[in-house]
Write an enzyme that holds these catalytic residues in place. Sequence first.
Site, PDB file in Angstrom:
ATOM      1  N   VAL A  11       0.829  -1.205   0.000  1.00  0.00           N
ATOM      2  CA  VAL A  11       0.000   0.000   0.000  1.00  0.00           C
ATOM      3  C   VAL A  11       0.868   1.262   0.000  1.00  0.00           C
ATOM      4  O   VAL A  11       0.628   2.190  -0.775  1.00  0.00           O
ATOM      5  CB  VAL A  11      -0.965  -0.036   1.211  1.00  0.00           C
ATOM      6  CG1 VAL A  11      -1.620   1.303   1.446  1.00  0.00           C
ATOM      7  CG2 VAL A  11      -2.022  -1.092   0.959  1.00  0.00           C
ATOM      8  N   GLU A 151      -7.657   2.358   2.302  1.00  0.00           N
ATOM      9  CA  GLU A 151      -7.255   2.058   0.925  1.00  0.00           C
ATOM     10  C   GLU A 151      -8.020   0.835   0.422  1.00  0.00           C
ATOM     11  O   GLU A 151      -8.166  -0.144   1.137  1.00  0.00           O
ATOM     12  CB  GLU A 151      -5.743   1.809   0.890  1.00  0.00           C
ATOM     13  CG  GLU A 151      -5.196   1.519  -0.483  1.00  0.00           C
ATOM     14  CD  GLU A 151      -5.632   2.570  -1.495  1.00  0.00           C
ATOM     15  OE1 GLU A 151      -5.401   3.771  -1.262  1.00  0.00           O
ATOM     16  OE2 GLU A 151      -6.224   2.194  -2.523  1.00  0.00           O
ATOM     17  N   LEU A 153      -7.302  -0.565  -2.821  1.00  0.00           N
ATOM     18  CA  LEU A 153      -6.657  -1.144  -4.005  1.00  0.00           C
ATOM     19  C   LEU A 153      -6.604  -2.668  -3.914  1.00  0.00           C
ATOM     20  O   LEU A 153      -6.590  -3.234  -2.830  1.00  0.00           O
ATOM     21  CB  LEU A 153      -5.250  -0.574  -4.202  1.00  0.00           C
ATOM     22  CG  LEU A 153      -4.167  -0.790  -3.140  1.00  0.00           C
ATOM     23  CD1 LEU A 153      -3.568  -2.177  -3.214  1.00  0.00           C
ATOM     24  CD2 LEU A 153      -3.086   0.246  -3.302  1.00  0.00           C
ATOM     25  N   ASN A 211     -14.786  -5.053   3.058  1.00  0.00           N
ATOM     26  CA  ASN A 211     -14.115  -6.357   2.950  1.00  0.00           C
ATOM     27  C   ASN A 211     -14.997  -7.496   3.450  1.00  0.00           C
ATOM     28  O   ASN A 211     -15.013  -8.583   2.873  1.00  0.00           O
ATOM     29  CB  ASN A 211     -12.779  -6.338   3.698  1.00  0.00           C
ATOM     30  CG  ASN A 211     -11.672  -5.759   2.822  1.00  0.00           C
ATOM     31  OD1 ASN A 211     -11.915  -5.385   1.682  1.00  0.00           O
ATOM     32  ND2 ASN A 211     -10.470  -5.683   3.350  1.00  0.00           N
ATOM     33  N   ALA A 255     -17.120 -19.127  -7.993  1.00  0.00           N
ATOM     34  CA  ALA A 255     -16.900 -20.166  -6.987  1.00  0.00           C
ATOM     35  C   ALA A 255     -15.452 -20.650  -7.076  1.00  0.00           C
ATOM     36  O   ALA A 255     -14.860 -20.679  -8.148  1.00  0.00           O
ATOM     37  CB  ALA A 255     -17.864 -21.325  -7.235  1.00  0.00           C
ATOM     38  N   CYS A 263      -5.685  -9.545   3.203  1.00  0.00           N
ATOM     39  CA  CYS A 263      -6.713  -8.651   3.775  1.00  0.00           C
ATOM     40  C   CYS A 263      -7.949  -9.374   4.311  1.00  0.00           C
ATOM     41  O   CYS A 263      -8.264  -9.250   5.492  1.00  0.00           O
ATOM     42  CB  CYS A 263      -7.124  -7.612   2.744  1.00  0.00           C
ATOM     43  SG  CYS A 263      -5.789  -6.453   2.381  1.00  0.00           S
ATOM     44  N   LYS A 266      -7.720 -11.569   7.708  1.00  0.00           N
ATOM     45  CA  LYS A 266      -7.406 -10.822   8.944  1.00  0.00           C
ATOM     46  C   LYS A 266      -8.450  -9.731   9.209  1.00  0.00           C
ATOM     47  O   LYS A 266      -8.786  -9.453  10.360  1.00  0.00           O
ATOM     48  CB  LYS A 266      -5.994 -10.227   8.876  1.00  0.00           C
ATOM     49  CG  LYS A 266      -5.860  -8.963   8.058  1.00  0.00           C
ATOM     50  CD  LYS A 266      -4.497  -8.322   8.235  1.00  0.00           C
ATOM     51  CE  LYS A 266      -4.308  -7.109   7.341  1.00  0.00           C
ATOM     52  NZ  LYS A 266      -5.187  -5.971   7.614  1.00  0.00           N
ATOM     53  N   LYS A 324      -4.062 -15.043  -5.439  1.00  0.00           N
ATOM     54  CA  LYS A 324      -4.741 -14.673  -6.679  1.00  0.00           C
ATOM     55  C   LYS A 324      -3.674 -14.363  -7.723  1.00  0.00           C
ATOM     56  O   LYS A 324      -2.489 -14.284  -7.378  1.00  0.00           O
ATOM     57  CB  LYS A 324      -5.685 -13.495  -6.462  1.00  0.00           C
ATOM     58  CG  LYS A 324      -5.018 -12.192  -6.105  1.00  0.00           C
ATOM     59  CD  LYS A 324      -6.081 -11.124  -6.141  1.00  0.00           C
ATOM     60  CE  LYS A 324      -5.584  -9.799  -5.669  1.00  0.00           C
ATOM     61  NZ  LYS A 324      -6.597  -8.779  -5.729  1.00  0.00           N
TER      62      LYS A 324
END
Length: 438
Positions: A11, A151, A153, A211, A255, A263, A266, A324
């Site tokens: 970040v 943030e 992003l 989130n 799926a 992120c 947590k 990812k």
Amino acid sequence: MRIAIIGTGYVGLVSGACFSDFGHEVTCVDKDAGKIDALERGVMPIFEPGLDSLVARNVAGRRLAFTTDLAAAVDGAEAIFIAVGTPSRRGDGHADLSYVYDAAREIAAALTGPTVIVTKSTVPVGTGDEVERIVRETVPAAQAWVVSNPEFLREGAAIEDFKHPDRIVIGAEDEQAAAAMREVYRPLYLNKAPLLITSRRTAELIKYAANAFLATKITFINEMADLCEAVGGDVQDVAQGIGLDRRIGAKFLHAGPGYGGSCFPKDTLALLKTAEDAAAPLRIVEAVVKVNDARKRAMGRKVIQALGGEARGRTVALLGLTFKPNTDDMRDAPSIAIVQALEDAGVKVRGYDPEGTEQARPLMPNVELFDDPYAAADGADAVVLVTEWDVLRALDLERIAAGMREPILVDLRNIYPPGEAEEAGLRWHGVGRPGRAG
Ligand code: NAD
């Protein structure tokens, strides 16, 4: 404007590089001298598409600099961003705010003139109040305003997200602070990025709510996938069928093996702790966390089932290890739990990832890591697609099948249509979708 960024991780570095690209004069600070040293030599500490050229351009333009000297960066800065980590505190899942508070103390001790201190790290509601208290305690007469600016992003698309955000959220308690933040974001504001100015506490909550909501959406479609498998449906069509409804939207309805990353895991845990402390339980989020945790290991069992239930002594190749694509971040990646479940069952695991090998190695020490997907699959009893990297979307499936001891493909991202995989000679298992015969 002169800007200091404390913490040069994902970040901090992306924010610093983008702010300098807007024309601000930015100094990025980190305690990690190795990281700063590498950045000064033009070596990026993370893999993020486009970041190296963005940094190089702004360093050359003398708008972006790196240092370990926090006091020098804070001296004369009109905005000081805190972008340090807020990992889960060991044992209880609360956000560990020690890095944020340490940074606040160091900033306060180095303050020279009027400035805004901006928390960009994801922090529980009330953290801004504590940062303000620390600043006032250290320098009672400080002319500093504490602001929240979470943030949003996404790793892998971080620069695009920072420069074209869906929204900018600013939590400020004074008009003066809000005005300074408008100035920081003026280039985006002129581009009509929506700017939401609210209270500091509300801004802190917005980040966690976003989130938690996204984690819920993913978990919802994952459970629908399980139902599709049980009753004979196709989750991709279900996702499309509901996603076309504009009240629902198509994003985050893929799926897969469960969410991971630096992120969602947590932040959902930290939000639950906040809710517990406030005696305002968030039962939906509680269920999401439980379901997602169980899902990652369940994916290991799914692979064992695909092997016919006999796992001991078999060899399985995992393709894609990062949580990812387009990042080398391995924090809380589902692959870690899948490896664990397979190794516990006596499977010999191999792995391949385009960028995450170095980060994966210490997290899965018994996994043999390859630098080519075909080599990883050669002689394996099953190939498991865990992360949908572009290079894994166009594999030569016949070549994969030809090299395998048993041609079993477990496609945890539903990349390949079952028919295509089966024509290549693979026995296909997806998530929430029937095979060709199903
Ligand atoms: P990170 O671990 O990649 O980077 C944090 C950096 O801060 C490290 O380099 C560390 O050395 C440095 N640091 C810690 N204390 C310091 C101090 N006192 N002075 C100078 N440097 C210090 O973390 P990250 O992924 O960039 O996340 C930072 C925050 O942003 C977290 O709260 C995270 O939840 C939030 N966030 C992350 C993302 C993401 O995609 N990674 C997205 C949105 C928000």
